[in-house]
Design an enzyme around this catalytic site. Structure first.
Site, PDB file in Angstrom:
ATOM      1  N   GLY A   1      11.705  -3.926  -2.674  1.00 29.35           N
ATOM      2  CA  GLY A   1      10.636  -2.976  -3.001  1.00 29.35           C
ATOM      3  C   GLY A   1      11.218  -1.887  -3.872  1.00 29.35           C
TER       4      GLY A   1
ATOM      5  CG  PHE B   1      10.344   6.923  -0.517  1.00 33.53           C
ATOM      6  CD1 PHE B   1      10.978   8.144  -0.703  1.00 33.53           C
ATOM      7  CD2 PHE B   1       9.145   6.899   0.187  1.00 33.53           C
ATOM      8  CE1 PHE B   1      10.427   9.321  -0.198  1.00 33.53           C
ATOM      9  CE2 PHE B   1       8.591   8.078   0.687  1.00 33.53           C
ATOM     10  CZ  PHE B   1       9.232   9.289   0.492  1.00 33.53           C
TER      11      PHE B   1
ATOM     12  CG  ASP C   1       5.272 -12.895  -1.839  1.00 37.02           C
ATOM     13  OD1 ASP C   1       5.595 -11.829  -1.267  1.00 37.02           O
ATOM     14  OD2 ASP C   1       4.519 -13.748  -1.325  1.00 37.02           O
TER      15      ASP C   1
ATOM     16  CE  LYS D   1       4.823   3.222   7.371  1.00 34.33           C
ATOM     17  NZ  LYS D   1       5.723   2.633   6.361  1.00 34.33           N
TER      18      LYS D   1
ATOM     19  CE1 TYR E   1       0.577   6.735   6.642  1.00 34.81           C
ATOM     20  CE2 TYR E   1       1.943   7.077   8.574  1.00 34.81           C
ATOM     21  CZ  TYR E   1       1.774   6.573   7.303  1.00 34.81           C
ATOM     22  OH  TYR E   1       2.804   5.888   6.705  1.00 34.81           O
TER      23      TYR E   1
ATOM     24  CD  GLU F   1       5.636  -3.271  -9.913  1.00 34.24           C
ATOM     25  OE1 GLU F   1       4.520  -3.255 -10.494  1.00 34.24           O
ATOM     26  OE2 GLU F   1       5.913  -2.508  -8.963  1.00 34.24           O
TER      27      GLU F   1
ATOM     28  CB  SER G   1       9.354  -1.655  -9.088  1.00 33.20           C
ATOM     29  OG  SER G   1       8.354  -1.969  -8.135  1.00 33.20           O
TER      30      SER G   1
ATOM     31  CE1 TYR H   1       4.815  12.263   6.194  1.00 29.44           C
ATOM     32  CE2 TYR H   1       2.680  11.339   6.812  1.00 29.44           C
ATOM     33  CZ  TYR H   1       3.461  12.426   6.443  1.00 29.44           C
ATOM     34  OH  TYR H   1       2.897  13.670   6.325  1.00 29.44           O
TER      35      TYR H   1
END
EC number: 1.3.1.9
Length: 398
Positions: free
Chosen positions: A48, A53, A111, A245, A236, A75, A50, A226
């Site tokens: 991840g 974070f 992917d 999470k 959230y 992408e 691109s 988060y």
């Protein structure tokens, strides 16, 4: 092609290659200004890699400790007459800057949930680096095709048990309004969100990398989470995303057990609320962030994505510093956001926020600026009226 921002809701449909290059350059300059990270990572895999974070982690490793980096992402490449995605342009710029600095940097576009991309990554590590000593897991996706079952899971952004009503803002217009979000009706919605955004895929990556022998002795791996303030809990942390999470964080002991025989360790880092493509989609959050930015900037403690990641690397993960883990074993670089004085002031502003006073009591302009910069716009150094070549290759991909 003359490239201007075109938006639909919380999505920007265009991206500017020169602006993206400026964004990457600015982040690199910041990391270099902080000096070298003592005992930092040397061979790094970012899953991840691109945007947000992920790209900031890659920059922090490469330009903070001269690390060789491999980035994995999904992408859309640029072709003649058709723009690439912001992440594509970010990576093209990063690789060029890394090569100019004499740093190894290669990327894989596909992917990351699939076994095929995991295998391709392993082969590249074996061929070029031998092993990696840091694995960053920073994957954000709305859906996932499970590599073992073939089932496609889609995440949902909803509260659990009861409807949630509170203020939100259209950050383009500055209109503050109330929004009600109905809770999930099906347990499957929760399970699907956990399948997409939980810890299973992170664990799959570590299992495959370890089995292939490409994890170095003492390897570290970190994933990002988060928590946020109580006012965003219903949508959230106590909602469907929060369940995912929780699952991500609960994966740490299993990964630690996997890595025990090579003295490896895994962490979840809880990061600050920032403007990202993902956070822009969450009702309530843009208003909270624009108030938070105002308070933190006034106190001189505001951090953007690159400041967060540089601090994570330099003051927590490396440099023989204290990890400062919380009671659940998490690294907390949201510590400045969650300071009592900061949260108290944000809560007071939240009660007052209206369409009429938003420009005055918040940093909604800073929010907009950060949003458009994600896509390569709003940089003073770039002439956006100028004809720009949209076809920019990622050197290692073509």
């Amino acid at each position: 092609m003359i490239i201007q921002p075109r938006t639909r809701g919380f999505i920007c449909l265009t991206a500017h290659p020169d602006g993206a290059a400026q964004h990457i350059k600015n982040q690199i300059e910041y990391v270099k200004s902080k000096g070298k990270i003592a005992d930092g990572p040397k061979k790094v895999l970012v899953i991840g890699a691109s945007t947000g974070f992920g790209i900031a982690s890659r920059i922090s490793a490469a330009f903070g400790s001269d690390a060789a980096t491999i980035g994995v992402f999904f992408e859309k490449p640029a072709t003649e007459g058709k723009l690439g995605t912001a992440g594509w342009y970010n990576t093209a710029a990063f690789e060029k800057e890394a090569q100019a600095a004499g740093l190894y940097a290669k990327s894989i576009n596909g992917d990351a949930f699939s076994d095929e991309i995991k295998q391709q990554t392993i082969e590249l590590i074996k061929k070029d680096l031998g092993q990696v000593d840091l694995v960053v897991y920073s994957l954000a996706s709305p859906r996932r095709t499970h590599p073992k079952t073939g089932v496609q899971h889609a995440s949902v952004l909803k509260p659990i048990e009861k409807p949630f009503t509170d203020k939100t803002v259209d950050f383009h217009t500055g209109v503050v309004s109330d929004i009600t979000i109905n809770p999930v009706e099906l347990e499957d919605d929760i399970n699907n969100t956990v399948a997409v955004m939980g810890g299973e895929d992170w664990k799959f990556w570590i299992e495959d990398l370890k089995a292939a022998g490409v994890l170095a002795e003492g390897v570290k791996t970190v994933a990002y989470s988060y928590i946020g303030p109580e006012l965003t809990y219903p949508i959230y942390r106590n909602g469907t995303i929060g369940r995912a999470k929780d699952n991500l964080e609960a994966t740490v002991p299993a990964i630690n057990a996997l890595l025990a025989d090579i003295n490896g360790v895994s962490y979840v880092s809880v990061n600050k609320a920032l403007v990202t493509q993902s956070s822009s989609a969450i009702p309530v959050v843009p208003l909270y962030i624009s108030l938070l930015y105002k308070v933190m900037k006034e106190k001189g403690i505001h951090e953007g994505t690159i400041e967060q990641m540089q601090r994570l690397f330099a003051e927590r993960l490396y440099n023989n510093s204290d990890l400062q883990l919380d009671e659940k074993g998490r690294i907390r670089v949201d510590d400045l956001e969650m300071r009592e004085d900061v949260q108290q002031e944000v809560a007071e502003l939240w009660k007052k926020a209206t369409t009429e006073n938003l420009e005055e009591i918040s940093d909604i302009q800073g929010y907009r600026n950060d949003f458009f910069q994600l896509f390569g716009f709003n940089f003073d150094e770039i002439d956006y009226e100028k004809d720009t070549n949209e076809v920019v290759p990622v050197p290692s991909i073509g």
